[in-house]
Write a protein that holds these residues in place. Sequence first.
Motif, PDB file in Angstrom:
ATOM      1  N   ILE A  50      35.864  46.230  50.108  1.00 52.98           N
ATOM      2  CA  ILE A  50      34.917  46.529  49.048  1.00 52.98           C
ATOM      3  C   ILE A  50      33.999  47.638  49.531  1.00 52.98           C
ATOM      4  O   ILE A  50      33.591  47.661  50.707  1.00 52.98           O
ATOM      5  CB  ILE A  50      34.109  45.273  48.645  1.00 52.98           C
TER       6      ILE A  50
ATOM      7  N   ALA B 260      30.911  48.391  49.622  1.00 58.45           N
ATOM      8  CA  ALA B 260      29.521  47.935  49.514  1.00 58.45           C
ATOM      9  C   ALA B 260      29.000  47.582  50.896  1.00 58.45           C
ATOM     10  O   ALA B 260      29.740  47.100  51.760  1.00 58.45           O
ATOM     11  CB  ALA B 260      29.431  46.728  48.582  1.00 58.45           C
TER      12      ALA B 260
ATOM     13  N   GLU C 239      40.097  42.169  39.769  1.00 56.71           N
ATOM     14  CA  GLU C 239      39.075  43.104  40.226  1.00 56.71           C
ATOM     15  C   GLU C 239      38.005  43.220  39.146  1.00 56.71           C
ATOM     16  O   GLU C 239      38.310  43.408  37.967  1.00 56.71           O
ATOM     17  CB  GLU C 239      39.687  44.476  40.498  1.00 56.71           C
ATOM     18  N   ILE C 240      36.743  43.105  39.534  1.00 55.51           N
ATOM     19  CA  ILE C 240      35.672  43.032  38.556  1.00 55.51           C
ATOM     20  C   ILE C 240      34.446  43.790  39.039  1.00 55.51           C
ATOM     21  O   ILE C 240      34.080  43.720  40.217  1.00 55.51           O
ATOM     22  CB  ILE C 240      35.308  41.547  38.264  1.00 55.51           C
ATOM     23  N   GLU C 241      33.817  44.543  38.131  1.00 52.75           N
ATOM     24  CA  GLU C 241      32.557  45.213  38.430  1.00 52.75           C
ATOM     25  C   GLU C 241      31.410  44.346  37.934  1.00 52.75           C
ATOM     26  O   GLU C 241      31.437  43.846  36.807  1.00 52.75           O
ATOM     27  CB  GLU C 241      32.506  46.575  37.742  1.00 52.75           C
ATOM     28  N   VAL C 242      30.401  44.155  38.765  1.00 51.77           N
ATOM     29  CA  VAL C 242      29.253  43.315  38.436  1.00 51.77           C
ATOM     30  C   VAL C 242      27.981  44.140  38.503  1.00 51.77           C
ATOM     31  O   VAL C 242      27.618  44.654  39.573  1.00 51.77           O
ATOM     32  CB  VAL C 242      29.159  42.107  39.398  1.00 51.77           C
ATOM     33  N   ASP C 243      27.338  44.309  37.370  1.00 50.64           N
ATOM     34  CA  ASP C 243      26.034  44.973  37.284  1.00 50.64           C
ATOM     35  C   ASP C 243      26.033  46.340  37.971  1.00 50.64           C
ATOM     36  O   ASP C 243      25.089  46.702  38.675  1.00 50.64           O
ATOM     37  CB  ASP C 243      24.955  44.058  37.883  1.00 50.64           C
ATOM     38  N   GLY C 244      27.105  47.111  37.784  1.00 53.47           N
ATOM     39  CA  GLY C 244      27.160  48.472  38.306  1.00 53.47           C
ATOM     40  C   GLY C 244      27.513  48.595  39.770  1.00 53.47           C
ATOM     41  O   GLY C 244      27.573  49.713  40.300  1.00 53.47           O
ATOM     42  N   ALA C 245      27.764  47.483  40.450  1.00 59.49           N
ATOM     43  CA  ALA C 245      28.104  47.523  41.875  1.00 59.49           C
ATOM     44  C   ALA C 245      29.575  47.912  42.052  1.00 59.49           C
ATOM     45  O   ALA C 245      30.366  47.832  41.110  1.00 59.49           O
ATOM     46  CB  ALA C 245      27.838  46.164  42.511  1.00 59.49           C
ATOM     47  N   PRO C 246      29.978  48.326  43.250  1.00 59.66           N
ATOM     48  CA  PRO C 246      31.398  48.587  43.505  1.00 59.66           C
ATOM     49  C   PRO C 246      32.234  47.361  43.164  1.00 59.66           C
ATOM     50  O   PRO C 246      31.790  46.220  43.360  1.00 59.66           O
ATOM     51  CB  PRO C 246      31.435  48.881  45.014  1.00 59.66           C
ATOM     52  N   PRO C 247      33.455  47.554  42.644  1.00 59.42           N
ATOM     53  CA  PRO C 247      34.275  46.427  42.198  1.00 59.42           C
ATOM     54  C   PRO C 247      34.539  45.401  43.301  1.00 59.42           C
ATOM     55  O   PRO C 247      34.779  45.754  44.456  1.00 59.42           O
ATOM     56  CB  PRO C 247      35.570  47.094  41.738  1.00 59.42           C
TER      57      PRO C 247
END
Length: 455
Positions: free
Chosen positions: A11, A13, A320-328
Amino acid sequence: MAKMFDTALRIDAAGPAGNPIINNLRFLRHPAWYALDRIAPEFPGPVVPLTGRNGSVVLLRGEEAVRQYFTDNDTFHRLSDGVFTLPEGRPWSLMFDAVITFNGERHRRSRKLLMPIVHKSAMEHYAVVFAGTFKRTRFAAGGDEPFDMAAEFLDITRANMLTCLLGLEPDEENVALAYAVSRLLQSTLNPMVFMYQKERDWTPYGRWTRQVAAVYERLAEIIERRRAEEPRRDALSILCHTTDENGDSLTTPEIAGELHGMFAAGFETTAMSMTWALLTILGTPDLEVSDEEQLDAVVKESQRLIPTVPLSLPRRVTREIEVDGAPPIPRGALAFTAPLLEHHDPAAFPDPGVFRPSRWIGARPSPYAFLPYGVGQRRCLGASFADLQIRTTLALILAAGKPRLLTTEVDYRIKSGATAFPKKPIMVSTGSHPAAAGPITGTVTKLWKRSPATG
């Protein structure tokens, strides 16, 4: 541990430095301190891997991330992928299957069939049981002999669950059954149980499956007895006689799994919620709790300040999911939220380390900022049962005369699964024994920064 997390996932992040396997194991050993010490100071989220750039385990932070975690149930699945593996085809194979682990239609079906156990008439019966249990406690008996309030709350909650859930008296034999039920989940914390999953007499896994089978046989016997009886007011009898609009009902193995889930989710957590609440009351000398509104505020503030379950149950990310604009977040990651961090967010709770019950009078924070029982469709089904038990028992304790706190050094630690216990006994007395001098100390003060109440 391969079934728990895949360290090959990546990820983009930032997160703490270190080896992902070691970091993941440290987090699982004491998630509260890992979240508070290694994540909270430097990584605001909304998605924080336990090890920077490694996507095996991630922590979601902030109201929007928490909202998505609890509402997108198609993406964030309850963990049901082999962590508690039992041999298939046995009567007891479903002992770790329950509404708290189900997903999709299976979750909706079970939740609907379980709802009658928390209807108003059932809750009224439970309240009578809670009051009767209190009369047999050391809090009610009085006397100068000190006792451990955490141990007493465990006895109280065990007796209430035996009577309310199973319709059994809390005698020696039934207390032993309750202990055996609660020990099943704790045994899974030993990695030796799952390192060699063969049913041999000499393997930890073999011994564990025999324990599961023995508990199931005892529960199945009680379940079949309840089916043959006229309906009663305990939860088990309600489940045995409940059908949905299509005539569907829970089978004996399904009921046994749900009973195990209720004990696992509601026994120690409720006892420790009462422990932390009474500690904050007794550790705040000038605090007055004179009515239901004030007691409700004190309970909520203690749940916020010293959460009994500091981290949510894990969920597997199914895509694969994006949460609140964060890297997937990669598919297959293990995801958590941290009530501990959300409850100590100064944006939602100014002066978060201060015990201030007045912040709850006339106020309703976002459900994604305060989540002792989860939120939405995944909110703990037994939340109303636990809340009623906590408030009824604490009200009776305070009405009988506030106990004296004899222990001031209190350490907060994860002892059983995800539940936070005091490390050592917290001694109290209901008699004339002198109260301990000085403010609360110990690791609990990492959460409770200052003792004085400010309203």
